[in-house]
Scaffold this motif. Sequence first.
Motif, PDB file in Angstrom:
ATOM      1  N   CYS A  46       0.861  -1.188   0.000  1.00  0.00           N
ATOM      2  CA  CYS A  46       0.000   0.000   0.000  1.00  0.00           C
ATOM      3  C   CYS A  46       0.894   1.234   0.000  1.00  0.00           C
ATOM      4  CB  CYS A  46      -0.917   0.001   1.226  1.00  0.00           C
ATOM      5  SG  CYS A  46      -2.075  -1.353   1.295  1.00  0.00           S
ATOM      6  N   LEU A  47       1.260   1.673  -1.183  1.00  0.00           N
ATOM      7  CA  LEU A  47       2.107   2.851  -1.311  1.00  0.00           C
ATOM      8  C   LEU A  47       1.265   3.993  -1.850  1.00  0.00           C
ATOM      9  CD1 LEU A  47       5.331   1.272  -2.851  1.00  0.00           C
ATOM     10  CD2 LEU A  47       4.777   1.668  -0.448  1.00  0.00           C
ATOM     11  N   ARG A  48       1.214   5.086  -1.100  1.00  0.00           N
ATOM     12  CA  ARG A  48       0.452   6.255  -1.522  1.00  0.00           C
ATOM     13  C   ARG A  48       1.262   7.505  -1.243  1.00  0.00           C
ATOM     14  NH1 ARG A  48      -4.265   4.023   0.988  1.00  0.00           N
ATOM     15  NH2 ARG A  48      -5.115   2.502  -0.428  1.00  0.00           N
ATOM     16  N   ARG A  49       1.205   8.420  -2.168  1.00  0.00           N
ATOM     17  CA  ARG A  49       1.832   9.710  -1.962  1.00  0.00           C
ATOM     18  C   ARG A  49       1.129  10.703  -2.860  1.00  0.00           C
ATOM     19  NH1 ARG A  49       8.179  11.039  -2.698  1.00  0.00           N
ATOM     20  NH2 ARG A  49       8.079  13.230  -2.177  1.00  0.00           N
ATOM     21  N   PRO A  50       0.393  11.621  -2.323  1.00  0.00           N
ATOM     22  CA  PRO A  50       0.224  11.860  -0.885  1.00  0.00           C
ATOM     23  C   PRO A  50      -0.767  10.878  -0.270  1.00  0.00           C
ATOM     24  CG  PRO A  50      -1.125  13.415  -2.107  1.00  0.00           C
ATOM     25  CD  PRO A  50      -0.348  12.604  -3.126  1.00  0.00           C
ATOM     26  N   SER A  51      -0.745  10.813   1.035  1.00  0.00           N
ATOM     27  CA  SER A  51      -1.693   9.999   1.784  1.00  0.00           C
ATOM     28  C   SER A  51      -2.644  10.963   2.474  1.00  0.00           C
ATOM     29  CB  SER A  51      -0.964   9.154   2.824  1.00  0.00           C
ATOM     30  OG  SER A  51      -1.893   8.468   3.633  1.00  0.00           O
ATOM     31  N   LEU A  52      -3.878  10.999   2.001  1.00  0.00           N
ATOM     32  CA  LEU A  52      -4.822  12.000   2.488  1.00  0.00           C
ATOM     33  C   LEU A  52      -5.843  11.443   3.471  1.00  0.00           C
ATOM     34  CD1 LEU A  52      -5.437  13.766  -0.939  1.00  0.00           C
ATOM     35  CD2 LEU A  52      -3.803  14.385   0.843  1.00  0.00           C
ATOM     36  N   GLU A  53      -5.921  10.130   3.596  1.00  0.00           N
ATOM     37  CA  GLU A  53      -6.950   9.556   4.451  1.00  0.00           C
ATOM     38  C   GLU A  53      -6.518   9.507   5.913  1.00  0.00           C
ATOM     39  OE1 GLU A  53      -6.195   6.451   1.690  1.00  0.00           O
ATOM     40  OE2 GLU A  53      -4.419   7.420   2.444  1.00  0.00           O
ATOM     41  N   GLY A  54      -7.499   9.377   6.791  1.00  0.00           N
ATOM     42  CA  GLY A  54      -7.220   9.256   8.211  1.00  0.00           C
ATOM     43  C   GLY A  54      -6.964   7.817   8.602  1.00  0.00           C
ATOM     44  N   ALA A  55      -7.355   6.896   7.755  1.00  0.00           N
ATOM     45  CA  ALA A  55      -7.105   5.462   7.922  1.00  0.00           C
ATOM     46  C   ALA A  55      -7.277   4.841   6.544  1.00  0.00           C
ATOM     47  CB  ALA A  55      -8.077   4.838   8.919  1.00  0.00           C
ATOM     48  N   SER A  56      -6.735   3.684   6.341  1.00  0.00           N
ATOM     49  CA  SER A  56      -6.781   3.045   5.031  1.00  0.00           C
ATOM     50  C   SER A  56      -7.419   1.674   5.139  1.00  0.00           C
ATOM     51  CB  SER A  56      -5.365   2.923   4.469  1.00  0.00           C
ATOM     52  OG  SER A  56      -5.365   2.100   3.323  1.00  0.00           O
ATOM     53  N   ALA A  57      -8.567   1.521   4.513  1.00  0.00           N
ATOM     54  CA  ALA A  57      -9.236   0.219   4.523  1.00  0.00           C
ATOM     55  C   ALA A  57      -8.369  -0.845   3.855  1.00  0.00           C
ATOM     56  CB  ALA A  57     -10.590   0.313   3.835  1.00  0.00           C
ATOM     57  N   SER A  58      -7.641  -0.460   2.798  1.00  0.00           N
ATOM     58  CA  SER A  58      -6.825  -1.453   2.105  1.00  0.00           C
ATOM     59  C   SER A  58      -5.686  -1.955   2.986  1.00  0.00           C
ATOM     60  CB  SER A  58      -6.296  -0.902   0.781  1.00  0.00           C
ATOM     61  OG  SER A  58      -5.491   0.234   0.987  1.00  0.00           O
ATOM     62  N   VAL A  59      -5.052  -1.081   3.748  1.00  0.00           N
ATOM     63  CA  VAL A  59      -3.972  -1.554   4.620  1.00  0.00           C
ATOM     64  C   VAL A  59      -4.544  -2.352   5.785  1.00  0.00           C
ATOM     65  CG1 VAL A  59      -3.632   0.379   6.246  1.00  0.00           C
ATOM     66  CG2 VAL A  59      -1.691  -0.963   5.497  1.00  0.00           C
ATOM     67  N   ILE A  60      -5.700  -1.962   6.280  1.00  0.00           N
ATOM     68  CA  ILE A  60      -6.329  -2.745   7.360  1.00  0.00           C
ATOM     69  C   ILE A  60      -6.680  -4.135   6.846  1.00  0.00           C
ATOM     70  CG2 ILE A  60      -8.344  -2.920   8.872  1.00  0.00           C
ATOM     71  CD1 ILE A  60      -8.284   0.230   8.932  1.00  0.00           C
ATOM     72  N   GLU A  61      -7.279  -4.219   5.653  1.00  0.00           N
ATOM     73  CA  GLU A  61      -7.601  -5.530   5.071  1.00  0.00           C
ATOM     74  C   GLU A  61      -6.332  -6.341   4.851  1.00  0.00           C
ATOM     75  OE1 GLU A  61     -10.451  -7.092   4.544  1.00  0.00           O
ATOM     76  OE2 GLU A  61     -11.653  -5.402   5.250  1.00  0.00           O
ATOM     77  N   GLY A  62      -5.279  -5.674   4.389  1.00  0.00           N
ATOM     78  CA  GLY A  62      -4.012  -6.368   4.193  1.00  0.00           C
ATOM     79  C   GLY A  62      -3.475  -6.928   5.492  1.00  0.00           C
ATOM     80  N   MET A  63      -3.529  -6.133   6.544  1.00  0.00           N
ATOM     81  CA  MET A  63      -3.053  -6.598   7.846  1.00  0.00           C
ATOM     82  C   MET A  63      -3.931  -7.736   8.362  1.00  0.00           C
ATOM     83  SD  MET A  63      -2.031  -2.896   9.477  1.00  0.00           S
ATOM     84  CE  MET A  63      -1.427  -3.508  11.044  1.00  0.00           C
TER      85      MET A  63
END
Length: 157
Positions: free
Chosen positions: A15-32
Amino acid sequence: ATLAAELAAADVVVCLRRPSLEGASASVIEGMLSGRPVIVSDIGCFAEIPDRLVAKVAPGREAADLRRALHAIVAAPDAARARGAAARAWALEHHAPATYARRFVEFCSTVLAAGPLLDTVGRIAGCLGGWGVVPDAVFGERIDTLLAGFFAAGRGA
């Protein structure tokens, strides 16, 4: 169903993002939650994830850091699986619906409790502005200290 199948087939989640504008990331949570090793950008909400749980890629060093993280996963698959399992356990604890609900109620309580303080600060600022007082850091700190003591005393602290 498609996401679950893709995550089950994946060796790593990136999950690479730049810029990262969200307060949390559903994709990284699902990945974890998938228990797979996860690689994230070291910015925004991703930077708040404990380093022991995910590999982080610094802005401006994406290619080198991503290469390093992928090599570490290939070189030590047992360690990568253990890191993924630890990330899953952390995500289950920190991103569970009950946790969100509890934190939201705590946030609402904090906001409601701060109402009188914020109203008082607004009135003081209006009066000072009407008197032509120019705000500065020292003046602001004195008011902050006085109000914090006043409102803490009112709560029985």
